[in-house]
Design a protein around this motif. Structure first.
Motif, PDB file in Angstrom:
ATOM      1  N   LYS A  85       0.808  -1.228   0.000  1.00  0.00           N
ATOM      2  CA  LYS A  85       0.000   0.000   0.000  1.00  0.00           C
ATOM      3  C   LYS A  85       0.836   1.271   0.000  1.00  0.00           C
ATOM      4  O   LYS A  85       0.442   2.271  -0.588  1.00  0.00           O
ATOM      5  N   ARG A  86       2.001   1.253   0.645  1.00  0.00           N
ATOM      6  CA  ARG A  86       2.790   2.489   0.765  1.00  0.00           C
ATOM      7  C   ARG A  86       3.314   2.974  -0.571  1.00  0.00           C
ATOM      8  O   ARG A  86       3.580   4.161  -0.737  1.00  0.00           O
ATOM      9  N   ILE A  87       3.498   2.056  -1.513  1.00  0.00           N
ATOM     10  CA  ILE A  87       3.944   2.482  -2.838  1.00  0.00           C
ATOM     11  C   ILE A  87       2.788   2.480  -3.832  1.00  0.00           C
ATOM     12  O   ILE A  87       2.682   3.360  -4.675  1.00  0.00           O
ATOM     13  N   ALA A  88       1.865   1.491  -3.742  1.00  0.00           N
ATOM     14  CA  ALA A  88       0.808   1.347  -4.743  1.00  0.00           C
ATOM     15  C   ALA A  88      -0.209   2.483  -4.679  1.00  0.00           C
ATOM     16  O   ALA A  88      -0.622   3.009  -5.719  1.00  0.00           O
ATOM     17  N   VAL A  89      -0.614   2.877  -3.468  1.00  0.00           N
ATOM     18  CA  VAL A  89      -1.669   3.894  -3.355  1.00  0.00           C
ATOM     19  C   VAL A  89      -1.184   5.270  -3.817  1.00  0.00           C
ATOM     20  O   VAL A  89      -1.757   5.852  -4.755  1.00  0.00           O
ATOM     21  N   PRO A  90      -0.118   5.839  -3.203  1.00  0.00           N
ATOM     22  CA  PRO A  90       0.329   7.155  -3.691  1.00  0.00           C
ATOM     23  C   PRO A  90       0.848   7.094  -5.123  1.00  0.00           C
ATOM     24  O   PRO A  90       0.643   8.030  -5.904  1.00  0.00           O
ATOM     25  N   GLY A  91       1.519   5.988  -5.473  1.00  0.00           N
ATOM     26  CA  GLY A  91       2.056   5.855  -6.828  1.00  0.00           C
ATOM     27  C   GLY A  91       0.957   5.899  -7.875  1.00  0.00           C
ATOM     28  O   GLY A  91       1.057   6.636  -8.870  1.00  0.00           O
ATOM     29  N   ALA A  92      -0.109   5.112  -7.659  1.00  0.00           N
ATOM     30  CA  ALA A  92      -1.204   5.065  -8.630  1.00  0.00           C
ATOM     31  C   ALA A  92      -1.912   6.415  -8.736  1.00  0.00           C
ATOM     32  O   ALA A  92      -2.222   6.884  -9.843  1.00  0.00           O
ATOM     33  N   VAL A  93      -2.156   7.053  -7.599  1.00  0.00           N
ATOM     34  CA  VAL A  93      -2.869   8.345  -7.605  1.00  0.00           C
ATOM     35  C   VAL A  93      -2.052   9.413  -8.336  1.00  0.00           C
ATOM     36  O   VAL A  93      -2.582  10.149  -9.186  1.00  0.00           O
ATOM     37  N   GLY A 140       6.460 -15.115 -15.687  1.00  0.00           N
ATOM     38  CA  GLY A 140       6.667 -15.758 -14.379  1.00  0.00           C
ATOM     39  C   GLY A 140       6.873 -14.770 -13.247  1.00  0.00           C
ATOM     40  O   GLY A 140       7.530 -15.078 -12.255  1.00  0.00           O
ATOM     41  N   LEU A 141       6.296 -13.566 -13.393  1.00  0.00           N
ATOM     42  CA  LEU A 141       6.522 -12.503 -12.401  1.00  0.00           C
ATOM     43  C   LEU A 141       5.316 -12.235 -11.511  1.00  0.00           C
ATOM     44  O   LEU A 141       5.381 -11.368 -10.636  1.00  0.00           O
ATOM     45  N   LEU A 142       4.216 -12.970 -11.725  1.00  0.00           N
ATOM     46  CA  LEU A 142       2.972 -12.639 -11.029  1.00  0.00           C
ATOM     47  C   LEU A 142       3.113 -12.729  -9.516  1.00  0.00           C
ATOM     48  O   LEU A 142       2.571 -11.915  -8.776  1.00  0.00           O
ATOM     49  N   LYS A 143       3.850 -13.734  -9.021  1.00  0.00           N
ATOM     50  CA  LYS A 143       3.982 -13.936  -7.572  1.00  0.00           C
ATOM     51  C   LYS A 143       5.170 -13.180  -6.976  1.00  0.00           C
ATOM     52  O   LYS A 143       5.373 -13.190  -5.770  1.00  0.00           O
ATOM     53  N   SER A 144       5.983 -12.541  -7.823  1.00  0.00           N
ATOM     54  CA  SER A 144       7.163 -11.823  -7.336  1.00  0.00           C
ATOM     55  C   SER A 144       6.744 -10.501  -6.713  1.00  0.00           C
ATOM     56  O   SER A 144       5.623 -10.018  -6.911  1.00  0.00           O
ATOM     57  N   ILE A 145       7.654  -9.881  -5.967  1.00  0.00           N
ATOM     58  CA  ILE A 145       7.330  -8.592  -5.345  1.00  0.00           C
ATOM     59  C   ILE A 145       7.085  -7.533  -6.419  1.00  0.00           C
ATOM     60  O   ILE A 145       6.208  -6.676  -6.274  1.00  0.00           O
ATOM     61  N   ASN A 146       7.849  -7.600  -7.537  1.00  0.00           N
ATOM     62  CA  ASN A 146       7.612  -6.655  -8.629  1.00  0.00           C
ATOM     63  C   ASN A 146       6.205  -6.823  -9.182  1.00  0.00           C
ATOM     64  O   ASN A 146       5.507  -5.841  -9.463  1.00  0.00           O
ATOM     65  N   GLY A 147       5.784  -8.077  -9.346  1.00  0.00           N
ATOM     66  CA  GLY A 147       4.433  -8.353  -9.820  1.00  0.00           C
ATOM     67  C   GLY A 147       3.380  -7.890  -8.829  1.00  0.00           C
ATOM     68  O   GLY A 147       2.346  -7.330  -9.216  1.00  0.00           O
ATOM     69  N   GLN A 148       3.626  -8.098  -7.531  1.00  0.00           N
ATOM     70  CA  GLN A 148       2.664  -7.687  -6.505  1.00  0.00           C
ATOM     71  C   GLN A 148       2.483  -6.166  -6.499  1.00  0.00           C
ATOM     72  O   GLN A 148       1.367  -5.663  -6.348  1.00  0.00           O
ATOM     73  N   ILE A 149       3.598  -5.439  -6.656  1.00  0.00           N
ATOM     74  CA  ILE A 149       3.504  -3.976  -6.693  1.00  0.00           C
ATOM     75  C   ILE A 149       2.695  -3.534  -7.916  1.00  0.00           C
ATOM     76  O   ILE A 149       1.811  -2.676  -7.814  1.00  0.00           O
ATOM     77  N   ALA A 150       3.000  -4.132  -9.077  1.00  0.00           N
ATOM     78  CA  ALA A 150       2.289  -3.763 -10.309  1.00  0.00           C
ATOM     79  C   ALA A 150       0.796  -4.056 -10.189  1.00  0.00           C
ATOM     80  O   ALA A 150      -0.042  -3.229 -10.564  1.00  0.00           O
TER      81      ALA A 150
END
Length: 573
Positions: A85-93, A140-150
């Motif tokens: 949430k700390r990166i996804a919420v402000p990042g997306a907005v 093969g990135l869906l379960k990775s942290i990069n995938g989770q952030i995206a």
């Protein structure tokens, strides 16, 4: 022969051409979605030959929107979003704001009014969840942290767009410059009524739907009828969406999204997702076909400069904004590039919003065609863009000291704190990954007073672990620096608890270079992968299905008062 077979002709032409063009798109290494859009263009009024019924296609597309949003809600995990949430919420907005302002700037330059510019900018700001999920799965990135952030980023974008779809009709008068509608009192009243209806619907779903819908699924599941279960899932999705629109003036999309969210509360949610998948996929195809039918190909040769600017905002402006935002949150370069590539396209929400903007008289039809053309080009190019991430990263790191610093951040979370007692870390376990499996392993080690250092790519988890007094380092364990900071040279064991096995070999190679005697434990969900890992002597491999079978068998044997099952064969431990 029936007198009117328009519906059958529309469905037959839509499905048939979508299959052909979808197959061609896959052969050209593009997402099949590009083929579905092309099928719609072929049967549209703007191209010669057979013309399908646009009115019928639009209604079928509405069902597609319902089922698409139902699927998004069914897979929406608040826990997954909270993890980033700390990166996804402000990042997306911020990224939505940047892309919207860029779109508004070029629309204003073309002489469009403020309402058209705002809707057009919003259309360019939101990426396709469907395209993103399929691109991440392919890599093969869906379960990775990069995938989770995206994915978390896209979930926030979707939630913002759902809110936009709800509020846009209420604000249409103001945005179109209607003086009567623009009066503060009338606008405030319209907004208050709209929000009151939305809140009433959400409260009803959270209070009643959350209890009733999962229980209804449970009752149907008890019947043992698979077709009845499938029917109930579809009936709930379409029924709630229609009821939301009829009773609360809420969009079909929001109604279906909340139906999926409430169904997720059921223990049968995975089965509901699986059972409804074929129907969701079929109507999603019709949705993309109907979108293609609304596209005027003439915009490509009559407005090439405008289209170039649209594609530049989608694929360059949004990507740069996302990369800079991720780097600003002190994530490494590879994470920034993955998230940036993930957002360099637009899709289903852009189509829905563009259609609504045209229907409300806010945006010209030319704007919808530009959005569709930009979507076609960006989706077709997205897979190629993903494939350039690793070569570009390697090229940048080899030639730029700035890129090297961004990849290996001088970061307080990338090293163990000075307060950690090095004597406690002698002969410890280095645990890579602190997800569902890693957390349970760490808890078991703590109970047995076995020292453990966690290596994790999620900054928020590392920060939380340190606050709890758990030694943890931030970074990708396939880089030597991260394993060195985790004191791999003094470790007795390396436990790799991440779900993806793409980079496992590199981690093990680095660990054994720094500590030749180290024991290694791995996990996998795939039997062929498990055999390959064991054949290469990478370590002790645990296969999820085998461990589940072992646990169940031991429980059964204990029930009969006997010892542990020693005669059974348990490959891959």
């Amino acid at each position: 022969m029936p007198h009117d077979i328009t519906l059958i002709a529309t469905i037959a032409a839509g499905f048939g051409l979508a299959m052909i063009f979808g197959l061609i798109a896959v052969r050209l290494r593009m997402p099949p979605l590009v083929g579905y859009l092309m099928a719609g263009i072929v049967i549209s009024p703007t191209t010669p030959g057979f013309v399908a019924d646009i009115g019928l296609a639009s209604q079928l597309a509405e069902i597609g929107v319902m089922l698409l949003m139902f699927g998004v809600g069914l897979h929406f995990s608040l826990d997954d979003l909270m993890a980033v949430k700390r990166i996804a919420v402000p990042g997306a907005v911020v990224q939505i704001a940047v892309a919207t302002l860029l779109g508004m700037a070029i629309a204003t330059m073309w002489g469009w009014d403020a309402g058209a510019a705002i809707v057009f900018g919003l259309c360019l700001s939101v990426a396709s969840t469907v395209v993103l999920l399929r691109a991440l799965e392919a890599k093969g990135l869906l379960k990775s942290i990069n995938g989770q952030i995206a994915v978390g980023w896209l979930v926030v974008e979707d939630l913002v767009m759902v809110l936009v779809l709800v509020l846009l009709p209420a604000l249409a008068g103001v945005l179109s410059g209607d003086a009567a509608a623009a009066s503060g009192r009338d606008l405030g009243l319209a907004m208050a009524i709209t929000l009151a209806k939305v809140i009433a619907f959400i409260v009803l779903m959270l209070v009643v739907g959350r209890r009733v819908l999962p229980r209804l699924l449970w009752w149907v599941a008890r019947s043992g009828s698979q077709e009845l279960f499938t029917l109930s899932v579809v009936a709930i999705a379409v029924g709630v969406a229609f009821g939301a629109a009829a009773l609360f003036d809420v969009s079909f999309a929001l109604g279906a999204f909340f139906a999926g969210m409430m169904m997720r509360e059921s223990e049968f949610s995975h089965r509901a997702a699986d059972e409804s998948l074929p129907l969701r996929d079929a109507f999603a195809v019709l949705f993309f076909v109907s979108v293609g039918m609304l596209f005027d190909p003439a915009v490509i040769w009559t407005q090439p400069l405008k289209l170039l600017l649209v594609v530049a905002i989608i694929m360059v402006g949004k990507t740069i904004a996302a990369v800079l935002l991720v780097l600003a949150f002190r994530y490494p370069l590879n994470t920034a590039l993955t998230v940036g590539a993930s957002l360099a396209q637009i899709g289903e929400f852009s189509f829905i919003l563009a259609g609504l903007g045209v229907n409300l008289g806010l945006m010209p039809a030319e704007g919808q065609s530009l959005v569709l053309a930009g979507a076609l080009i960006s989706i077709a190019a997205n897979a190629a863009l993903f494939s350039t991430i690793e070569p570009f990263r390697a090229w940048a790191i080899a030639r730029s000291s700035l890129a090297r610093r961004l990849e290996q951040r001088d970061d307080p979370l990338a090293a163990l704190p000075m307060t950690t007692d090095a004597r406690l870390l002698h002969e410890q376990v280095v645990l890579v990954g602190y997800g569902r499996v890693g957390r349970r392993i760490a808890d078991a080690l703590r109970e047995q007073h076995i020292p453990c250092v966690v290596a994790e790519q999620n900054r928020e988890r590392v920060d939380q672990l340190r606050r709890e007094g758990v030694p943890a380092v931030f970074g990708d364990a396939q880089t030597p620096e991260v394993l060195i900071q985790a004191h791999i040279a003094k470790a007795a064991m390396l436990v790799i608890a991440i779900p993806e096995t793409v980079n496992v070999r590199k981690m093990v190679e680095i660990a054994r270079t720094l500590n030749p005697e180290i024991a290694v434990v791995l996990r996998t969900h795939n039997e062929e992968e498990a055999e390959l890992l064991e054949r290469e002597s990478l370590g002790t491999v645990f296969l999820g299905e085998n461990e589940l079978a072992r646990g169940m068998a031991e429980h059964v044997v204990r029930h009969f008062g006997r010892g542990a099952p020693g005669g059974a064969s348990w490959p891959h431990h």
